[in-house]
Structures are given as structure tokens and as C-alpha cells.
Write a protein that holds these residues in place. Structure first.
Motif, PDB file in Angstrom:
ATOM      1  N   SER A 115       0.233  -5.584 -16.280  1.00  0.00           N
ATOM      2  CA  SER A 115      -0.081  -5.801 -14.868  1.00  0.00           C
ATOM      3  C   SER A 115       1.169  -6.105 -14.046  1.00  0.00           C
ATOM      4  O   SER A 115       1.964  -6.985 -14.380  1.00  0.00           O
ATOM      5  CB  SER A 115      -1.070  -6.978 -14.767  1.00  0.00           C
ATOM      6  OG  SER A 115      -0.889  -7.675 -13.549  1.00  0.00           O
ATOM      7  N   GLY A 116       1.317  -5.394 -12.937  1.00  0.00           N
ATOM      8  CA  GLY A 116       2.431  -5.658 -12.024  1.00  0.00           C
ATOM      9  C   GLY A 116       2.334  -7.039 -11.395  1.00  0.00           C
ATOM     10  O   GLY A 116       3.354  -7.682 -11.127  1.00  0.00           O
ATOM     11  N   ASN A 117       1.129  -7.506 -11.131  1.00  0.00           N
ATOM     12  CA  ASN A 117       0.976  -8.847 -10.553  1.00  0.00           C
ATOM     13  C   ASN A 117       1.542  -9.907 -11.500  1.00  0.00           C
ATOM     14  O   ASN A 117       2.136 -10.896 -11.049  1.00  0.00           O
ATOM     15  CB  ASN A 117      -0.502  -9.123 -10.257  1.00  0.00           C
ATOM     16  CG  ASN A 117      -0.976  -8.419  -8.992  1.00  0.00           C
ATOM     17  OD1 ASN A 117      -0.247  -8.356  -8.003  1.00  0.00           O
ATOM     18  ND2 ASN A 117      -2.188  -7.874  -9.017  1.00  0.00           N
ATOM     19  N   GLU A 175      -0.822  -3.163  -2.524  1.00  0.00           N
ATOM     20  CA  GLU A 175      -1.423  -3.312  -3.853  1.00  0.00           C
ATOM     21  C   GLU A 175      -2.793  -2.642  -3.976  1.00  0.00           C
ATOM     22  O   GLU A 175      -3.068  -1.961  -4.971  1.00  0.00           O
ATOM     23  CB  GLU A 175      -1.472  -4.817  -4.206  1.00  0.00           C
ATOM     24  CG  GLU A 175      -1.696  -5.109  -5.666  1.00  0.00           C
ATOM     25  CD  GLU A 175      -3.125  -5.543  -5.953  1.00  0.00           C
ATOM     26  OE1 GLU A 175      -3.347  -6.102  -7.013  1.00  0.00           O
ATOM     27  OE2 GLU A 175      -4.015  -5.302  -5.136  1.00  0.00           O
ATOM     28  N   ALA A 205      -1.362  -0.040  -6.534  1.00  0.00           N
ATOM     29  CA  ALA A 205      -1.686  -0.579  -7.861  1.00  0.00           C
ATOM     30  C   ALA A 205      -3.026  -0.051  -8.363  1.00  0.00           C
ATOM     31  O   ALA A 205      -3.176   0.246  -9.555  1.00  0.00           O
ATOM     32  CB  ALA A 205      -1.711  -2.103  -7.812  1.00  0.00           C
ATOM     33  N   ARG A 220      -2.643   3.433  -9.720  1.00  0.00           N
ATOM     34  CA  ARG A 220      -1.963   3.391 -11.032  1.00  0.00           C
ATOM     35  C   ARG A 220      -2.957   2.977 -12.116  1.00  0.00           C
ATOM     36  O   ARG A 220      -3.006   3.574 -13.192  1.00  0.00           O
ATOM     37  CB  ARG A 220      -0.793   2.398 -10.986  1.00  0.00           C
ATOM     38  CG  ARG A 220      -0.175   2.106 -12.349  1.00  0.00           C
ATOM     39  CD  ARG A 220       1.003   1.152 -12.231  1.00  0.00           C
ATOM     40  NE  ARG A 220       1.576   0.836 -13.517  1.00  0.00           N
ATOM     41  CZ  ARG A 220       1.356  -0.301 -14.181  1.00  0.00           C
ATOM     42  NH1 ARG A 220       0.557  -1.233 -13.668  1.00  0.00           N
ATOM     43  NH2 ARG A 220       1.922  -0.518 -15.357  1.00  0.00           N
ATOM     44  N   TYR A 243       4.865  -3.144  -8.200  1.00  0.00           N
ATOM     45  CA  TYR A 243       4.053  -1.918  -8.269  1.00  0.00           C
ATOM     46  C   TYR A 243       4.760  -0.704  -7.681  1.00  0.00           C
ATOM     47  O   TYR A 243       4.403   0.422  -8.023  1.00  0.00           O
ATOM     48  CB  TYR A 243       2.703  -2.127  -7.576  1.00  0.00           C
ATOM     49  CG  TYR A 243       1.757  -2.958  -8.415  1.00  0.00           C
ATOM     50  CD1 TYR A 243       1.234  -2.456  -9.605  1.00  0.00           C
ATOM     51  CD2 TYR A 243       1.406  -4.245  -8.034  1.00  0.00           C
ATOM     52  CE1 TYR A 243       0.386  -3.211 -10.390  1.00  0.00           C
ATOM     53  CE2 TYR A 243       0.556  -5.017  -8.811  1.00  0.00           C
ATOM     54  CZ  TYR A 243       0.044  -4.493  -9.991  1.00  0.00           C
ATOM     55  OH  TYR A 243      -0.793  -5.248 -10.780  1.00  0.00           O
ATOM     56  N   ALA A 301       5.077   3.352  -9.063  1.00  0.00           N
ATOM     57  CA  ALA A 301       4.114   4.077  -8.215  1.00  0.00           C
ATOM     58  C   ALA A 301       3.899   5.507  -8.714  1.00  0.00           C
ATOM     59  O   ALA A 301       2.817   6.076  -8.507  1.00  0.00           O
ATOM     60  CB  ALA A 301       4.601   4.076  -6.764  1.00  0.00           C
TER      61      ALA A 301
END
Ligand SMILES: N[C@@H](CCC(=O)N[C@@H](CS)C(=O)NCC(=O)O)C(=O)O
Length: 206
Positions: free
Chosen positions: A13-15, A106, A110, A113, A171, A175
Motif C-alpha cells: 500500500s502506498g498509504n 488517491e 491509487a 492501481r 502513489y 501510477a
């Protein structure tokens, strides 16, 4: 002073990556606890009761307190550091980009993705498939806005690297996995390379 710092995360997860990248820039050690979101591990009664009633990662555990929301956790880590501008306007402008990331970037960049690289387009529901066009357009508009800003300033909130760059790098640099062509955004491409070139940088898969 704050006890052990534990990052409850799914490493894909990018978060969650935002928090690891912030900690790396501050040289703060984090203990990592992994959950598989695809297997519903953040939706168990135990997780909901003891980690985050909202059923999502990341959550930064600070001693016996739990802080969900990636950008809030980054802010807690960086409070008082060089990652947050001292100037009042610049500090608010940094927050502007972080709120914008959550509302305008996001949800498109996100989510596409996640749908395309993890769920697979063939497994999307009818409703999700119906949103593909709007999310593609939303993501392209977000990347274009970043490109416009980064044509004028070195970093998103002006001339100093800040949490705004970390929040948006997470993110943006992947991308392409969501079907966005970053070569269309030369200033974003320059900035992605600049973030990755900073001495304290860590990779998402790290
Ligand atoms: N606004 C939140 C978003 C958190 C979020 O959407 N987390 C996702 C992974 S990136 C999640 O936990 N999904 C699992 C689920 O909803 O069951 C943040 O910035 O931390």
C-alpha cells in the motif's frame, strides 16, 4: 518518550509507504506488522476492536495509542522537523497538498492501481467497471495539476522538500501500474527522480 512505534500495514500500500518514507527521512525506527488486505485481515473483529474501527491500514501505533490515516501519521512523525515548513503560509500550503492528495489524487490514481494491478480488471464489479473512465480522467487531471505546479517550483509546497512531496510521491511514482503514462507529465517525472535521489530515500518494496 512515546514508547515503541509500530506500523500496522500492508507493504504493497502506498498509504503505508508514506509513513515508512517519512520515518526514513527522520531516521526514526519503526516496527512493522503486516496484514493482507486482500484476505480481509483488517476487517476481523480483533482488528476493528483494537487497531482501527475503520477497518483500514495504515495505523501508526504510538505506545498504547493508535493513529489511523496516513497523512496524520506522517504529520505526527514529522512535527517540528525539517519536513514541515516553519513559515505559516508554507505549512498550510503543505497541508493543502496533503488534503488534495486524499480527495483528488488517491481516489483515482491509487484506486486504479489497486483495481488494475491487484484485483484485475476482469474481476471488477459492474459498478467498478463503470467508474473506470471517470477515475482515469480524475487521475489525469490530478497529475496535470501537479505537473503545472512542479513546472514553477522545485517541490510541491515551494522550494523545500516536505511532507506534501512524500504524500504525493507514494502513489504517483507507481501510477503506471494504474494505467497512467507519466511521460506525459515531464515536470512530475523530474520530481519523481528528485524524490528518489534524496539520500534518505527508501524504496516502496523495502
Ligand atoms: N485515508 C486512508 C486510506 C486508508 C485505506 O484506504 N487503506 C486501504 C489500503 S491502502 C485498506 O486498508 N484497505 C483494506 C480495506 O478497506 O479492507 C489513509 O490515508 O490512510
Amino acid at each position: 518518550m512515546n514508547g515503541q512505534l509500530i506500523l500496522h500495514e500492508d507493504a504493497r500500500s502506498g498509504n503505508c509507504y508514506k509513513i515508512r518514507l517519512t520515518a526514513a527521512h527522520l531516521d526514526v525506527p519503526l516496527t512493522r506488522r503486516n496484514y493482507d488486505i486482500m484476505a480481509g485481515e483488517t476487517r476481523t473483529p480483533e482488528f476493528l476492536a483494537s487497531v482501527n474501527a475503520n477497518g483500514r491500514i495504515p495505523v501508526l501505533q504510538i505506545g498504547d495509542r493508535f493513529l489511523p490515516e496516513s497523512n496524520a501519521a506522517c504529520f505526527w512523525l514529522a512535527d517540528g522537523s525539517h519536513l514541515i515548513p516553519a513559515d505559516r503560509f508554507a505549512r498550510a500550503d503543505m497541508l493543502r497538498w496533503m488534503f488534495w492528495e486524499q480527495y483528488n489524487h488517491e481516489p483515482s490514481v491509487a484506486t486504479l492501481r489497486f483495481w488494475r494491478a491487484f484485483v484485475g480488471e476482469e474481476n471488477l464489479s459492474e459498478a467498478q467497471r463503470g467508474q473506470l473512465g471517470a477515475k482515469q480522467a480524475g487521475g489525469e487531471a490530478a497529475l496535470a495539476l501537479m505537473d503545472e505546479q512542479l513546472g514553477r517550483t522545485a517541490w510541491l509546497a515551494g522550494e523545500a522538500f516536505s511532507l506534501a512531496d512524500i504524500a504525493l510521491y507514494a502513489y504517483t511514482h507507481v501510477a503506471g501500474e494504474g494505467g497512467f503514462d507519466l511521460s506525459t507529465y515531464p515536470n512530475v517525472q523530474r520530481w519523481v527522480a528528485d524524490v528518489a535521489g534524496l539520500p534518505a530515500h527508501v524504496l516502496m518494496a523495502g
